[in-house]
Motif scaffolding. Structure first.
Motif, short mmCIF file in Angstrom:
data_model
loop_
_atom_site.label_atom_id
_atom_site.label_comp_id
_atom_site.label_asym_id
_atom_site.label_seq_id
_atom_site.Cartn_x
_atom_site.Cartn_y
_atom_site.Cartn_z
N THR A 106 0.85 -1.21 0.00
CA THR A 106 0.00 0.00 0.00
C THR A 106 0.88 1.25 0.00
O THR A 106 0.38 2.36 0.07
N GLY A 107 2.20 1.02 -0.08
CA GLY A 107 3.13 2.14 0.13
C GLY A 107 3.45 2.95 -1.10
O GLY A 107 4.23 3.90 -1.02
N LEU A 108 2.86 2.64 -2.27
CA LEU A 108 3.25 3.37 -3.48
C LEU A 108 2.31 4.51 -3.84
O LEU A 108 2.38 5.06 -4.93
N VAL A 109 1.39 4.84 -2.92
CA VAL A 109 0.52 6.01 -3.12
C VAL A 109 0.57 6.88 -1.86
O VAL A 109 0.94 6.41 -0.79
N THR A 110 0.16 8.14 -2.02
CA THR A 110 0.07 9.04 -0.87
C THR A 110 -1.34 8.93 -0.28
O THR A 110 -2.32 9.12 -0.99
N TRP A 111 -1.40 8.63 1.01
CA TRP A 111 -2.69 8.45 1.67
C TRP A 111 -3.10 9.74 2.39
O TRP A 111 -2.26 10.59 2.68
N GLU A 112 -4.42 9.84 2.68
CA GLU A 112 -4.94 11.08 3.29
C GLU A 112 -4.25 11.40 4.61
O GLU A 112 -4.01 12.57 4.92
N ALA A 113 -3.91 10.37 5.38
CA ALA A 113 -3.27 10.63 6.68
C ALA A 113 -1.92 11.31 6.50
O ALA A 113 -1.50 12.11 7.34
N ALA A 114 -1.23 11.01 5.37
CA ALA A 114 0.06 11.65 5.09
C ALA A 114 -0.15 13.14 4.85
O ALA A 114 0.65 13.98 5.28
N LEU A 115 -1.25 13.47 4.16
CA LEU A 115 -1.55 14.88 3.89
C LEU A 115 -1.91 15.59 5.19
O LEU A 115 -1.44 16.70 5.47
N ALA A 116 -2.74 14.92 6.01
CA ALA A 116 -3.18 15.54 7.27
C ALA A 116 -1.99 15.74 8.23
O ALA A 116 -1.90 16.77 8.91
N LEU A 117 -1.07 14.77 8.25
CA LEU A 117 0.09 14.90 9.15
C LEU A 117 1.00 16.04 8.68
O LEU A 117 1.51 16.82 9.50
N SER A 268 -3.76 8.64 11.56
CA SER A 268 -4.43 7.45 11.01
C SER A 268 -5.80 7.82 10.44
O SER A 268 -6.51 8.63 11.02
N THR A 269 -6.13 7.18 9.35
CA THR A 269 -7.49 7.23 8.86
C THR A 269 -8.23 6.07 9.52
O THR A 269 -7.79 4.93 9.41
N ILE A 270 -9.31 6.39 10.22
CA ILE A 270 -10.02 5.30 10.89
C ILE A 270 -11.02 4.68 9.91
O ILE A 270 -12.10 5.20 9.69
N ARG A 271 -10.58 3.58 9.30
CA ARG A 271 -11.47 2.89 8.35
C ARG A 271 -12.28 1.85 9.09
O ARG A 271 -13.47 1.74 8.91
N ASN A 272 -11.57 1.11 9.96
CA ASN A 272 -12.24 0.07 10.73
C ASN A 272 -12.01 0.36 12.22
O ASN A 272 -10.89 0.22 12.71
N PRO A 273 -13.05 0.82 12.93
CA PRO A 273 -12.86 1.20 14.34
C PRO A 273 -12.25 0.07 15.17
O PRO A 273 -11.50 0.33 16.11
N PRO A 294 -5.96 17.76 18.52
CA PRO A 294 -7.04 18.35 17.74
C PRO A 294 -6.62 18.50 16.27
O PRO A 294 -5.53 18.99 15.98
N ALA A 295 -7.46 18.01 15.38
CA ALA A 295 -7.14 18.06 13.94
C ALA A 295 -7.35 19.48 13.43
O ALA A 295 -8.08 20.27 14.02
N GLN A 296 -6.67 19.80 12.29
CA GLN A 296 -6.90 21.09 11.64
C GLN A 296 -8.32 21.08 11.10
O GLN A 296 -8.80 20.03 10.67
N VAL A 309 -9.46 11.49 9.68
CA VAL A 309 -8.07 11.31 10.11
C VAL A 309 -7.89 11.81 11.54
O VAL A 309 -8.36 12.87 11.89
N THR A 310 -7.22 10.99 12.35
CA THR A 310 -6.94 11.36 13.74
C THR A 310 -5.43 11.33 13.95
O THR A 310 -4.76 10.43 13.44
N ILE A 311 -4.93 12.29 14.72
CA ILE A 311 -3.50 12.26 15.07
C ILE A 311 -3.39 11.96 16.56
O ILE A 311 -4.01 12.62 17.39
N LEU A 312 -2.59 10.94 16.87
CA LEU A 312 -2.34 10.60 18.28
C LEU A 312 -0.94 11.04 18.65
O LEU A 312 0.00 10.84 17.88
N GLN A 313 -0.81 11.66 19.81
CA GLN A 313 0.52 11.89 20.37
C GLN A 313 0.77 10.79 21.40
O GLN A 313 -0.08 10.56 22.27
N LEU A 314 1.90 10.11 21.28
CA LEU A 314 2.21 9.03 22.23
C LEU A 314 3.30 9.51 23.18
O LEU A 314 4.18 10.28 22.81
#
Ligand code: SAM
Length: 316
Positions: A106-117, A268-273, A294-296, A309-314
């Motif tokens: 799945t690594g050969l395309v840009t995913w929405e989470a990459a844009l959001a991050l 992460s994009t939450i596709r499957n909770p 908090p997301a933009q 898309v959700t961003i988690l800080q660990l």
């Protein structure tokens, strides 16, 4: 060509064979490899040529069949170039696949989470400025390249485990006028980091591409990277890879010696909770605390859809 003219007058069949040879070589010519005609054009051309040769009862050249097989394979995983305009006016140009899954990754395309991050990073450049950033599962490199162009990190370590992704990632980094350090540099990060002056302003980000598999990377290797910040986009998509990911985060937390633990941000994009909850449960089990950032409210790189898309800080 002289040879072709001669055989046209004596034996049309062998002339056709010779033509196939010349054209076959042309298709395989280095210039054509660099600036190839479209795969569809080459497929039609080769198919017609082989049909013509077969209709003369002449045996077409093996090279033509091989060239056709290569074109068909190429058509299975179509390639394109995309340009993303950053809010700063900079452009990120990427070679990508047009298929969401190709070459078994799945690594050969840009995913929405990459844009959001990247969007979040560009609004928080101080998290990255003059620091060493490790990106996990970089894919084709959008987030990292956007950060290198806009946030002035000291060192940016792109990483992934898939050979085709790593090769496309390296090409994309160079396409954006960044120069990755020669192979093998990442294992000697510790020494090279020590040579830089403390607090020195970083105009030219040092860029490293690391083959880093979460399931096999060692604590020692992670310690050598001396990452201040760890980021990842869209790496929580398959329950089967979650334990390797969390295991690696645990190694990061125990491999810090006398250093401060890195700050970690995972988009992460939450596709499957269920998958996402499994990730959170594994973090809890391994004692890694987390909070949602908090997301933009809007994403500059997304024009029509607003994905979940959700961003988690660990906290390691
Ligand atoms: C969905 S893609 C996301 C790519 C990119 N971050 C983006 O958001 O556009 C997931 C990436 O994680 C990488 N990956 C999956 N398992 C991995 C592992 N065990 N170690 C390292 N990378 C892994 C894949 O190769 C792929 O590039």
């Amino acid at each position: 060509m002289k040879e072709l003219e001669q055989s046209l007058s004596t034996s049309p069949d062998s002339a056709l064979l010779l033509l196939g040879d010349i054209l076959g070589k042309t298709i395989l010519h280095p210039l054509c490899v660099k600036y190839p005609p479209s795969a569809k054009y080459r497929r039609c051309f080769l198919t017609e040529l082989i049909k013509k040769l077969e209709s003369t009862a002449a045996e077409p050249l093996d090279e033509l069949y091989e060239a056709l097989a290569a074109v068909l394979k190429e058509e299975e995983s179509p390639h394109c170039y995309k340009n993303y305009i950053l809010p700063t006016g900079d452009t990120v140009s990427l070679g990508e696949s047009t298929a969401l899954i190709s070459g078994g990754t799945t690594g050969l395309v840009t995913w929405e989470a990459a844009l959001a991050l990247a969007q979040w990073a560009l609004h928080n450049p101080s998290v990255f400025r003059d620091r060493t950033i490790l990106e996990l599962g970089s894919g084709v490199g959008f987030t990292g390249i956007a950060i290198c162009k806009s946030c002035q990190p000291r060192t940016f370590i792109f990483s992934d485990c898939h050979p085709r992704v790593l090769s496309q990632l390296g090409e994309n980094i160079r396409l954006n006028s960044l120069t990755p350090e020669p192979d093998g540099t990442w294992s000697s990060q510790t020494q090279s980091q020590g040579q830089e002056g403390e607090g020195e302003k970083c105009q030219n980000t040092k860029v490293i591409v690391a083959e880093l598999d979460w399931s096999s990377v060692t604590e020692k290797q992670l310690l050598g990277l001396r990452a201040d910040v760890v980021i990842a986009a869209d790496v929580v998509y398959d329950p089967e890879i979650i334990s390797a990911l969390v295991g690696m985060l645990q190694k990061l937390s125990t491999s810090r010696a006398d250093r401060k633990a890195p700050e970690v941000f995972i988009a992460s994009t939450i596709r499957n909770p269920d998958t996402y909850q499994l990730f959170q449960a594994e973090l809890d089990k391994s004692g890694i605390r987390w909070q949602t950032i908090p997301a933009q409210s809007s994403c500059d790189f997304l024009y029509d859809v607003q994905p979940n898309v959700t961003i988690l800080q660990l906290f390691l």
